[in-house]
Design a protein around this motif. Sequence first.
Motif, PDB file in Angstrom:
ATOM      1  N   ASN A   1       0.826  -1.164   0.115  1.00  0.00           N
ATOM      2  CA  ASN A   1      -0.044   0.223   0.040  1.00  0.00           C
ATOM      3  C   ASN A   1       1.296   1.222   0.069  1.00  0.00           C
ATOM      4  OD1 ASN A   1      -2.738   0.631   0.213  1.00  0.00           O
ATOM      5  ND2 ASN A   1      -2.759   1.090   1.830  1.00  0.00           N
ATOM      6  N   ALA A   2       2.090   1.289   0.808  1.00  0.00           N
ATOM      7  CA  ALA A   2       2.722   2.816   1.228  1.00  0.00           C
ATOM      8  C   ALA A   2       3.610   2.480  -0.372  1.00  0.00           C
ATOM      9  CB  ALA A   2       4.284   2.426   2.293  1.00  0.00           C
ATOM     10  N   LYS A   3       3.871   1.426  -1.183  1.00  0.00           N
ATOM     11  CA  LYS A   3       4.505   1.718  -2.231  1.00  0.00           C
ATOM     12  C   LYS A   3       3.683   1.529  -3.897  1.00  0.00           C
ATOM     13  CE  LYS A   3       7.759  -2.009  -1.752  1.00  0.00           C
ATOM     14  NZ  LYS A   3       8.615  -3.325  -1.996  1.00  0.00           N
ATOM     15  N   GLY A   4       2.237   2.390  -2.914  1.00  0.00           N
ATOM     16  CA  GLY A   4       1.254   2.574  -4.309  1.00  0.00           C
ATOM     17  C   GLY A   4       0.564   1.812  -5.197  1.00  0.00           C
ATOM     18  N   VAL A   5       0.745   0.683  -4.931  1.00  0.00           N
ATOM     19  CA  VAL A   5       0.640  -0.900  -5.903  1.00  0.00           C
ATOM     20  C   VAL A   5      -0.928  -1.042  -5.309  1.00  0.00           C
ATOM     21  CG1 VAL A   5       0.227  -3.158  -5.445  1.00  0.00           C
ATOM     22  CG2 VAL A   5       2.115  -2.061  -4.667  1.00  0.00           C
ATOM     23  N   THR A   6      -2.077  -1.725  -6.241  1.00  0.00           N
ATOM     24  CA  THR A   6      -3.467  -1.470  -6.588  1.00  0.00           C
ATOM     25  C   THR A   6      -3.616  -2.281  -5.798  1.00  0.00           C
ATOM     26  OG1 THR A   6      -3.591   0.110  -8.549  1.00  0.00           O
ATOM     27  CG2 THR A   6      -5.909  -0.840  -8.107  1.00  0.00           C
ATOM     28  N   ILE A   7      -4.610  -1.534  -4.718  1.00  0.00           N
ATOM     29  CA  ILE A   7      -5.250  -2.885  -4.215  1.00  0.00           C
ATOM     30  C   ILE A   7      -6.268  -3.014  -4.429  1.00  0.00           C
ATOM     31  CG2 ILE A   7      -5.193  -3.504  -1.272  1.00  0.00           C
ATOM     32  CD1 ILE A   7      -3.387  -3.621  -1.964  1.00  0.00           C
ATOM     33  N   LEU A   8      -7.356  -4.448  -4.744  1.00  0.00           N
ATOM     34  CA  LEU A   8      -8.460  -3.873  -5.251  1.00  0.00           C
ATOM     35  C   LEU A   8      -9.454  -5.143  -4.136  1.00  0.00           C
ATOM     36  CD1 LEU A   8      -8.661  -6.544  -8.231  1.00  0.00           C
ATOM     37  CD2 LEU A   8      -8.827  -3.798  -8.172  1.00  0.00           C
ATOM     38  N   HIS A   9      -9.359  -5.479  -3.206  1.00  0.00           N
ATOM     39  CA  HIS A   9      -9.643  -5.403  -1.213  1.00  0.00           C
ATOM     40  C   HIS A   9      -8.584  -5.792  -0.332  1.00  0.00           C
ATOM     41  CE1 HIS A   9     -12.857  -7.213  -4.049  1.00  0.00           C
ATOM     42  NE2 HIS A   9     -12.348  -8.217  -4.736  1.00  0.00           N
ATOM     43  N   GLY A  10      -8.770  -5.302   0.190  1.00  0.00           N
ATOM     44  CA  GLY A  10      -7.795  -5.605   1.810  1.00  0.00           C
ATOM     45  C   GLY A  10      -7.883  -6.716   2.461  1.00  0.00           C
ATOM     46  N   PRO A  11      -7.096  -6.641   3.592  1.00  0.00           N
ATOM     47  CA  PRO A  11      -7.165  -7.969   4.195  1.00  0.00           C
ATOM     48  C   PRO A  11      -8.660  -8.233   4.599  1.00  0.00           C
ATOM     49  CG  PRO A  11      -4.808  -6.732   4.365  1.00  0.00           C
ATOM     50  CD  PRO A  11      -6.648  -5.742   3.820  1.00  0.00           C
ATOM     51  N   SER A  12      -8.623  -9.685   4.954  1.00  0.00           N
ATOM     52  CA  SER A  12     -10.336  -9.759   4.911  1.00  0.00           C
ATOM     53  C   SER A  12      -9.810 -11.729   5.274  1.00  0.00           C
ATOM     54  CB  SER A  12     -11.155  -9.918   3.699  1.00  0.00           C
ATOM     55  OG  SER A  12     -10.763 -10.322   2.449  1.00  0.00           O
ATOM     56  N   GLU A  13     -10.768 -12.627   5.891  1.00  0.00           N
ATOM     57  CA  GLU A  13     -10.800 -13.393   5.849  1.00  0.00           C
ATOM     58  C   GLU A  13     -11.437 -14.161   4.583  1.00  0.00           C
ATOM     59  OE1 GLU A  13      -8.901 -15.291   8.467  1.00  0.00           O
ATOM     60  OE2 GLU A  13      -8.686 -13.385   9.094  1.00  0.00           O
ATOM     61  N   ALA A  14     -10.903 -15.112   4.196  1.00  0.00           N
ATOM     62  CA  ALA A  14     -11.821 -16.897   3.236  1.00  0.00           C
ATOM     63  C   ALA A  14     -11.339 -18.004   3.802  1.00  0.00           C
ATOM     64  CB  ALA A  14     -11.026 -16.352   1.841  1.00  0.00           C
ATOM     65  N   GLY A  15     -12.476 -18.725   3.354  1.00  0.00           N
ATOM     66  CA  GLY A  15     -12.634 -19.722   3.181  1.00  0.00           C
ATOM     67  C   GLY A  15     -10.604 -20.167   3.641  1.00  0.00           C
ATOM     68  N   PHE A  16      -9.671 -20.305   3.363  1.00  0.00           N
ATOM     69  CA  PHE A  16      -8.401 -21.248   3.228  1.00  0.00           C
ATOM     70  C   PHE A  16      -6.966 -19.961   4.230  1.00  0.00           C
ATOM     71  CE2 PHE A  16      -8.823 -18.606  -0.821  1.00  0.00           C
ATOM     72  CZ  PHE A  16      -7.820 -17.514  -0.291  1.00  0.00           C
ATOM     73  N   GLY A  17      -7.432 -18.982   4.907  1.00  0.00           N
ATOM     74  CA  GLY A  17      -7.400 -17.858   6.068  1.00  0.00           C
ATOM     75  C   GLY A  17      -7.285 -16.380   5.056  1.00  0.00           C
ATOM     76  N   ARG A  18      -6.439 -15.743   6.092  1.00  0.00           N
ATOM     77  CA  ARG A  18      -6.483 -14.430   5.790  1.00  0.00           C
ATOM     78  C   ARG A  18      -6.134 -14.318   4.402  1.00  0.00           C
ATOM     79  NH1 ARG A  18      -7.942 -10.069   8.627  1.00  0.00           N
ATOM     80  NH2 ARG A  18      -6.469  -7.846   8.480  1.00  0.00           N
ATOM     81  N   THR A  19      -6.685 -12.584   3.959  1.00  0.00           N
ATOM     82  CA  THR A  19      -6.205 -12.814   2.543  1.00  0.00           C
ATOM     83  C   THR A  19      -6.106 -11.328   2.105  1.00  0.00           C
ATOM     84  OG1 THR A  19      -5.787 -13.336   0.100  1.00  0.00           O
ATOM     85  CG2 THR A  19      -8.467 -13.616   1.051  1.00  0.00           C
ATOM     86  N   PHE A  20      -5.476 -10.836   0.453  1.00  0.00           N
ATOM     87  CA  PHE A  20      -5.342  -9.660  -0.113  1.00  0.00           C
ATOM     88  C   PHE A  20      -5.186  -9.479  -1.281  1.00  0.00           C
ATOM     89  CE2 PHE A  20      -0.779  -8.203   1.711  1.00  0.00           C
ATOM     90  CZ  PHE A  20      -1.329  -8.146   0.275  1.00  0.00           C
ATOM     91  N   LEU A  21      -6.262  -8.982  -1.570  1.00  0.00           N
ATOM     92  CA  LEU A  21      -6.184  -8.900  -3.466  1.00  0.00           C
ATOM     93  C   LEU A  21      -5.701  -7.410  -4.407  1.00  0.00           C
ATOM     94  CD1 LEU A  21      -6.057 -10.973  -5.846  1.00  0.00           C
ATOM     95  CD2 LEU A  21      -9.021  -9.696  -6.607  1.00  0.00           C
ATOM     96  N   ALA A  22      -4.681  -7.588  -4.619  1.00  0.00           N
ATOM     97  CA  ALA A  22      -3.541  -6.614  -4.956  1.00  0.00           C
ATOM     98  C   ALA A  22      -3.901  -7.086  -7.274  1.00  0.00           C
ATOM     99  CB  ALA A  22      -2.886  -6.237  -5.054  1.00  0.00           C
ATOM    100  N   VAL A  23      -3.581  -5.687  -7.977  1.00  0.00           N
ATOM    101  CA  VAL A  23      -3.341  -6.121  -9.163  1.00  0.00           C
ATOM    102  C   VAL A  23      -1.740  -5.175  -9.586  1.00  0.00           C
ATOM    103  CG1 VAL A  23      -5.433  -5.952  -9.873  1.00  0.00           C
ATOM    104  CG2 VAL A  23      -4.126  -3.480  -9.654  1.00  0.00           C
TER     105      VAL A  23
END
Length: 121
Positions: free
Chosen positions: A86-108
């Motif tokens: 986030n500090a590097k300016g990477v585009t984040i689609l979904h911030g940290p959240s819980e999923a069926g396999f554990g904590r995750t986030f999604l960037a592009v």
Amino acid sequence: MTASVVTIVYVNDAPAAARFYGDLLDMSPSFETPGYIAFDLGPGADLALWAGQFENLSSEVPRTSEVCLAIDGGPDQLDEIFEEWNAKGVTILHGPSEAGFGRTFLAVDPDGNRIRVAPQD
């Protein structure tokens, strides 16, 4: 049979994409040509960036796959990576959240390719 799995990500500019991924992964390419650059991710796994396969690859085109960075450091490490990216300016689609396999986030990446950070299985 000895095999290696190479994940190929189509990009518009391979050197620019390699700088982006090299910065995120904190590594240098293991193989470079002007249009194809690969990173050795460990035994039997490579990430390759391939330019010129599509003219004007658009980040607006929906993607149906993801490159997944599977980490072994747990939720705290995932949150640290999220903050760094986030500090590097990477585009984040979904911030940290819980999923069926554990904590995750999604960037592009700049070409619209999805990069998921998730716990290692």
